[in-house]
Write a protein that holds these residues in place. Structure first.
Motif: not given
Length: 261
Positions: A78-84, A104-105
């Motif tokens: 979830e945190r990683a997807a926020e960076m995209i 999540r994408l």
């Protein structure tokens, strides 16, 4: 309880402690003790809430890895997807946590995802808003990972905004621990192909170095992990000048019914 019956049930696909207890007619605490003994004997691998059979040859499949510490991996994803950003080209390494990022994408529109893994590929097959690029190559089936010269030919010719790399282990200051030199080579290629490198690894991976090969991280990188880190792991991260940690809350363990505070 005979451990063989417990092992047989796990091998047959019964994985959760409560389900195993019902199957064998014993208490959950008896199952947990049995699973601990079987894990120490190398016959099963404990997961969040249960166990799966230990892999032949010692290497977990990416599906089995996905069951380990899955709640923490989902928080990390979830945190990683926020960076995209919507205009990003993203490299997704093969692995269980990167497959969670892909999930999540799937509802997003705009990003281009280039992946070397069958897990992220499967998660994005029906995602019409994502341009999905598959890196061809020789398939390492247990890992769901493409390796070899075809992969090199693609990754040396792309320039991505961000690469997300999975890890069997991460030793800050040394690199990412890998079970084969081919997998290590692909990770290194992905770091060179992206403007930003992000390692996604749950806290159990920090300091782990059981595998014989290493992927070196050539420059600054971000680490997304959970706050289940022990003191040694925290010190190692803090002492690595190239590492920028993003630490997400570890999921709380489920409470046992009938117990209080």
């Amino acid at each position: 309880m005979r451990h063989q019956k417990l092992l047989d049930a796990v091998t047959d696909g019964v994985e959760r402690v409560d389900d195993l207890a019902r199957e064998l007619g014993v208490s959950p605490s008896t199952v947990r003790r049995g699973l601990t003994d079987l894990e120490q004997a190398g016959r099963v691998v404990r997961t969040h809430g249960g166990a799966v059979p230990a892999p032949v040859g010692g290497e977990l499949s990416w599906v089995q890895k996905g069951r380990q510490n899955a709640p923490a991996k989902r928080r990390i994803a979830e945190r990683a997807a926020e960076m995209i950003e919507d205009d990003h080209m993203v490299l997704l390494d093969a692995g269980s946590t990167t497959a969670f990022i892909a999930e999540r994408l799937a509802g997003r529109s705009g990003p281009t995802v280039l992946t070397t893994g069958t897990g992220p590929m499967s998660a994005l097959l029906d995602a019409e808003g994502i341009e999905l690029i598959l890196v061809g190559g020789r398939l390492r089936r247990r890992r769901g990972a493409m390796v070899g010269e075809y992969v090199r030919g693609v990754l040396e010719r792309v320039s991505a905004d961000i690469a997300f790399l999975g890890a069997d282990g991460l030793v800050p200051g040394r690199g990412i621990n890998c079970p084969s030199p081919e997998l290590a080579a692909v990770k290194e290629l992905q770091t060179r192909a992206a403007r930003r490198t992000v390692v996604v690894a749950d806290s159990s991976k920090i300091g782990a170095d059981a595998e014989p090969h290493w992927a070196l991280i050539p420059g600054p990188y971000t680490l997304i992990t959970d706050d289940g880190l022990d003191a040694a792991a925290r010190r190692a991260i803090e002492d690595d000048p190239h590492c920028t940690p993003l630490i997400v809350p570890a999921p709380e363990a489920p409470r046992t019914p009938g117990r209080t505070g």
